[in-house]
Design a protein around this motif. Structure first.
Motif, PDB file in Angstrom:
ATOM      1  N   LEU A  38       0.790  -1.226   0.000  1.00 16.61           N
ATOM      2  CA  LEU A  38       0.000   0.000   0.000  1.00 16.61           C
ATOM      3  C   LEU A  38       0.822   1.276   0.000  1.00 16.61           C
ATOM      4  N   ASP A  39       2.121   1.179   0.179  1.00 23.81           N
ATOM      5  CA  ASP A  39       2.935   2.382   0.343  1.00 23.81           C
ATOM      6  C   ASP A  39       2.748   3.373  -0.798  1.00 23.81           C
ATOM      7  N   ALA A  40       2.579   2.890  -2.010  1.00 24.90           N
ATOM      8  CA  ALA A  40       2.451   3.787  -3.159  1.00 24.90           C
ATOM      9  C   ALA A  40       1.139   4.565  -3.145  1.00 24.90           C
ATOM     10  N   HIS A  41       0.162   4.096  -2.376  1.00 25.85           N
ATOM     11  CA  HIS A  41      -1.153   4.747  -2.363  1.00 25.85           C
ATOM     12  C   HIS A  41      -1.337   5.688  -1.169  1.00 25.85           C
ATOM     13  N   LEU A  42      -0.391   5.705  -0.245  1.00 23.36           N
ATOM     14  CA  LEU A  42      -0.523   6.505   0.975  1.00 23.36           C
ATOM     15  C   LEU A  42       0.425   7.694   0.945  1.00 23.36           C
ATOM     16  N   GLN A  43      -0.006   8.788   1.565  1.00 25.64           N
ATOM     17  CA  GLN A  43       0.828   9.982   1.620  1.00 25.64           C
ATOM     18  C   GLN A  43       0.863  10.532   3.036  1.00 25.64           C
ATOM     19  N   GLY A  44       2.015  11.091   3.410  1.00 31.25           N
ATOM     20  CA  GLY A  44       2.126  11.892   4.625  1.00 31.25           C
ATOM     21  C   GLY A  44       2.032  11.160   5.934  1.00 31.25           C
ATOM     22  N   GLY A  45       2.268   9.864   5.961  1.00 30.80           N
ATOM     23  CA  GLY A  45       2.125   9.115   7.199  1.00 30.80           C
ATOM     24  C   GLY A  45       3.208   9.429   8.218  1.00 30.80           C
ATOM     25  N   THR A  46       2.840   9.298   9.494  1.00 29.32           N
ATOM     26  CA  THR A  46       3.776   9.458  10.605  1.00 29.32           C
ATOM     27  C   THR A  46       4.052   8.085  11.201  1.00 29.32           C
ATOM     28  N   SER A  47       5.316   7.718  11.293  1.00 30.15           N
ATOM     29  CA  SER A  47       5.690   6.381  11.752  1.00 30.15           C
ATOM     30  C   SER A  47       5.254   6.130  13.191  1.00 30.15           C
TER      31      SER A  47
END
Length: 205
Positions: A103-112
């Motif tokens: 899913l990484d390519a579909h998500l933006q701006g996440g905080t670890s």
């Protein structure tokens, strides 16, 4: 609805659901046979049947969601608890459970985050005013990978107008992947889940 993946054998629940559906069918057959009788009102029976159907739908939604989640996380019971508590409090939430598709390519701006799933942590993330409460949590196996992820919005014009940004985000990601996206409405407290571009109500109260 897409077919569940993996081994999902909850035979006692299925047997119980089938028995209750037979009872609904018998009651409806009785009403059909008696419906043309004068001075007979079936409103009370309709109400009882509606309650029975809601109960069946409640347990069926739980069954299917467990089927979809259990092959990918052992923490699906904790997820259900979190969603129920968030819905009870009307705390809006988006929880993305990654399955086979990355899913990484579909998500933006996440905080670890990178922490094991537990209801207290999930509910604190979505507490109003928390800097992480906007956006979605990404769950991979038994861990919360990140929070505050921005999801792609669905362009499906057939979604009801009352569905807000969270629901469009849930459906949008599910259109692009096999992810399960759980969503809680801040306005109504209703819970639902998206899979393969479709949104299904989740009766958890």
């Amino acid at each position: 609805m897409a077919q569940p993946n993996g081994d999902c054998d909850f035979s006692p629940m299925l047997i119980s659901l089938k028995q209750d559906l037979k009872q609904v069918s018998l009651k409806l057959d009785h009403i059909v046979n008696e419906f043309d009788q004068e001075h007979r009102c079936f409103l009370g029976e309709f109400q009882r049947i509606a309650m029975m159907i809601t109960d069946v739908q409640t347990r069926a939604a739980t069954y299917y969601l467990s089927c979809y989640l259990s092959p990918y996380t052992s923490k699906y019971a904790d997820l259900a608890t979190s969603v129920r508590n968030l819905a009870d409090r009307h705390h809006g939430a988006l929880l993305v459970v990654e399955r086979n598709d990355p899913l990484d390519a579909h998500l933006q701006g996440g905080t670890s985050i990178k922490a094991e799933i537990n209801p207290a942590l999930l509910e604190s993330i979505f507490y109003p005013g928390n800097p992480l409460h906007d956006g979605a949590v990404l769950i991979r196996t038994d861990r919360i990978i990140s929070a505050k992820n921005i999801l792609p919005l669905s362009r499906n014009l057939e979604l009801p107008a009352k569905r807000g940004t969270r629901h469009r985000a849930a459906v949008g990601l599910s259109e692009l992947s096999d992810a399960i996206v759980l969503v809680v409405s801040e306005e109504t407290g209703d819970a639902s889940f998206a899979i393969k571009g479709e949104l299904y109500p989740l009766y958890i109260h």
